[in-house]
Design an enzyme around this catalytic site. Structure first.
Site, PDB file in Angstrom:
ATOM      1  N   TYR A  99      -1.561  -1.085  10.773  1.00 49.09           N
ATOM      2  CA  TYR A  99      -1.828  -1.177   8.580  1.00 49.09           C
ATOM      3  C   TYR A  99      -0.376  -1.227   8.190  1.00 49.09           C
ATOM      4  CZ  TYR A  99      -3.536  -1.315   4.364  1.00 49.09           C
ATOM      5  OH  TYR A  99      -4.039  -1.672   3.020  1.00 49.09           O
ATOM      6  N   SER A 152       1.162  -1.089   0.336  1.00 49.99           N
ATOM      7  CA  SER A 152       0.118   0.237  -0.112  1.00 49.99           C
ATOM      8  C   SER A 152       1.134   1.133   0.114  1.00 49.99           C
ATOM      9  CB  SER A 152      -0.831  -0.066   0.723  1.00 49.99           C
ATOM     10  OG  SER A 152      -1.306   1.139   1.791  1.00 49.99           O
TER      11      SER A 152
HETATM   12  P1  NDP Z   1     -11.097  -6.060   0.908  1.00 46.36           P
HETATM   13  O1  NDP Z   1     -11.149  -5.887   2.014  1.00 46.36           O
HETATM   14  O2  NDP Z   1     -12.003  -6.150  -0.047  1.00 46.36           O
HETATM   15  O3  NDP Z   1     -10.936  -7.604   0.717  1.00 46.36           O
HETATM   16  C1  NDP Z   1      -9.976  -8.640   1.874  1.00 46.36           C
HETATM   17  C2  NDP Z   1      -9.659 -10.048   1.773  1.00 46.36           C
HETATM   18  O4  NDP Z   1      -8.695 -10.397   2.378  1.00 46.36           O
HETATM   19  C3  NDP Z   1     -11.635 -10.523   1.534  1.00 46.36           C
HETATM   20  O5  NDP Z   1     -11.290 -11.783   1.157  1.00 46.36           O
HETATM   21  C4  NDP Z   1     -11.037 -10.759   3.385  1.00 46.36           C
HETATM   22  O6  NDP Z   1     -11.984 -11.807   3.327  1.00 46.36           O
HETATM   23  C5  NDP Z   1      -9.477 -11.524   3.348  1.00 46.36           C
HETATM   24  N1  NDP Z   1      -9.516 -11.378   4.313  1.00 46.36           N
HETATM   25  C6  NDP Z   1      -9.312 -11.098   5.031  1.00 46.36           C
HETATM   26  N2  NDP Z   1      -8.767 -10.943   6.768  1.00 46.36           N
HETATM   27  C7  NDP Z   1      -8.573 -12.742   6.541  1.00 46.36           C
HETATM   28  C8  NDP Z   1      -8.276 -13.399   7.275  1.00 46.36           C
HETATM   29  N3  NDP Z   1      -7.917 -13.118   8.702  1.00 46.36           N
HETATM   30  N4  NDP Z   1      -7.943 -14.880   7.228  1.00 46.36           N
HETATM   31  C9  NDP Z   1      -7.999 -15.096   5.882  1.00 46.36           C
HETATM   32  N5  NDP Z   1      -9.109 -13.780   4.567  1.00 46.36           N
HETATM   33  C10 NDP Z   1      -8.988 -12.564   5.534  1.00 46.36           C
HETATM   34  O7  NDP Z   1      -9.297  -5.029   0.332  1.00 46.36           O
HETATM   35  P2  NDP Z   1      -8.960  -4.848  -1.148  1.00 46.36           P
HETATM   36  O8  NDP Z   1      -9.267  -5.848  -1.927  1.00 46.36           O
HETATM   37  O9  NDP Z   1      -9.273  -3.601  -0.885  1.00 46.36           O
HETATM   38  O10 NDP Z   1      -7.810  -4.899  -0.473  1.00 46.36           O
HETATM   39  C11 NDP Z   1      -7.221  -6.554  -0.830  1.00 46.36           C
HETATM   40  C12 NDP Z   1      -5.235  -6.022  -0.940  1.00 46.36           C
HETATM   41  O11 NDP Z   1      -5.139  -4.660  -1.290  1.00 46.36           O
HETATM   42  C13 NDP Z   1      -4.995  -6.181   0.659  1.00 46.36           C
HETATM   43  O12 NDP Z   1      -3.127  -6.732   0.676  1.00 46.36           O
HETATM   44  C14 NDP Z   1      -4.902  -4.519   0.558  1.00 46.36           C
HETATM   45  O13 NDP Z   1      -3.813  -4.500   2.123  1.00 46.36           O
HETATM   46  C15 NDP Z   1      -3.844  -3.651  -0.619  1.00 46.36           C
HETATM   47  N6  NDP Z   1      -4.439  -2.621  -1.187  1.00 46.36           N
HETATM   48  C16 NDP Z   1      -6.006  -2.059  -0.890  1.00 46.36           C
HETATM   49  C17 NDP Z   1      -5.361  -0.448  -1.361  1.00 46.36           C
HETATM   50  C18 NDP Z   1      -7.603  -0.681  -2.116  1.00 46.36           C
HETATM   51  O14 NDP Z   1      -7.584   0.561  -2.068  1.00 46.36           O
HETATM   52  N7  NDP Z   1      -8.562  -1.380  -2.179  1.00 46.36           N
HETATM   53  C19 NDP Z   1      -5.089  -0.026  -2.152  1.00 46.36           C
HETATM   54  C20 NDP Z   1      -4.202  -0.079  -1.734  1.00 46.36           C
HETATM   55  C21 NDP Z   1      -3.702  -1.536  -0.821  1.00 46.36           C
HETATM   56  P3  NDP Z   1     -13.710 -11.956   3.874  1.00 46.36           P
HETATM   57  O15 NDP Z   1     -13.421 -11.269   2.815  1.00 46.36           O
HETATM   58  O16 NDP Z   1     -14.322 -13.120   4.392  1.00 46.36           O
HETATM   59  O17 NDP Z   1     -14.063 -10.809   4.540  1.00 46.36           O
END
Ligand code: NDP
Length: 249
Positions: free
Chosen positions: A165, A152
């Site tokens: 984070y 990020s």
């Molecule tokens: P979301 O919150 O939309 O999705 C995250 C996913 O991770 C979900 O499927 C969630 O599961 C899963 N997850 C969360 N906690 C756990 C856990 N304890 N065990 C297993 N699975 C877990 O996030 P994004 O798609 O936005 O983010 C994806 C990546 O991109 C992350 O690493 C984030 O830090 C990074 N990022 C995103 C940005 C953005 O603007 N969206 C910007 C910069 C970085 P569930 O659906 O069951 O909750």
């Protein structure tokens, strides 16, 4: 870079995607399957993984695997079991997308809840270490493996109140760069960092509730970069950080 992935770019590759149930991870898993990969869907909400499994099968993709795992609690043991299943079933792993993460509550450092800190570090950093550590031997069995670490902007420049984070992403970038150095001359594994930037997902909406999601790019728009870094065309990349500028450049 205008990158046009070949339709069969990931044919016969076996790719593990964490956080595959939602957001960017879900779109990446679908996109990898559409380009021929057998994807292993790791996530904590089984119903989301099952509906993704159905979508991939119905669209004619290779049958995925499902790996339910809550990374906030997971120790090495279930990850080792997963590595055994992957070894038995496929004989190797060709790709690992570390995508799952949690934002945690945003709060001042002075009052940051220690429990929240531990949970964010567990999901965003410790589980990433453990899963990578456990899967390396299986990735080494691939002739051309990839590991992508999702970072990020706050993993390179902190943002006030983003606490664990931000720190977890800094540490994860360090982990990725260290691993890239160790893999460079001892394996065919390529290790790179991908910062997707602001993207229309549930996490982004939680972080910026006042923002109009329609002003943000969708996960689908990022897919050329996710495909490039997961496929054979990125053979020359090692220990680098990519962001969506790459798509425009
Ligand atoms: P979301 O919150 O939309 O999705 C995250 C996913 O991770 C979900 O499927 C969630 O599961 C899963 N997850 C969360 N906690 C756990 C856990 N304890 N065990 C297993 N699975 C877990 O996030 P994004 O798609 O936005 O983010 C994806 C990546 O991109 C992350 O690493 C984030 O830090 C990074 N990022 C995103 C940005 C953005 O603007 N969206 C910007 C910069 C970085 P569930 O659906 O069951 O909750």
């Amino acid at each position: 870079m205008k990158y046009e992935p070949a339709p069969d770019l990931l044919k016969d590759r076996v790719i593990l995607v964490t956080g595959a149930g939602d957001g960017i991870g879900r779109t990446a898993a679908k996109s990898y399957a559409r380009h021929g990969a057998t994807v292993i869907l790791l996530g904590r909400t089984v119903s989301k993984l099952e509906s993704l499994y159905d979508e991939i099968v119905e669209s004619g993709g290779p049958e995925p695997g499902i790996a339910p795992m809550d990374l906030v609690q997971t120790s090495a043991a279930p990850m080792l079991e997963l590595a055994d299943v992957i070894n038995d079933r496929y004989g190797r792993l060709d790709g690992l997308l570390h995508n799952a993460a949690i934002l945690g509550k945003l709060m001042p450092f002075e009052t940051y809840d220690p429990n929240e800190w531990m949970q964010v570090m567990q999901v965003n950093l410790n589980s990433v270490f453990l899963l990578t550590r456990v899967m390396i031997a299986t990735l080494r069995k691939s002739p051309d493996a990839r590991i992508i670490f999702t970072s990020s902007g706050v993993g390179a420049k902190p943002r006030a109140y983003w606490g664990a984070y931000s720190v977890s992403k800094y540490a994860m970038e360090g982990l990725a760069k260290l691993l890239a150095l160790e893999m460079a001359n001892t394996s065919s594994i390529r290790v790179n960092i991908l910062n997707p930037g602001g993207t229309r997902t549930r996490m982004r909406a939680a972080a910026f509730p006042q923002e109009d999601p329609l002003t943000l790019k969708t996960p689908a728009e990022l897919m050329p970069l996710y495909l490039y870094l997961m496929g054979p065309d990125s053979k020359g990349e090692q220990g680098k950080t990519f962001n969506p500028d790459w798509l425009a450049g």
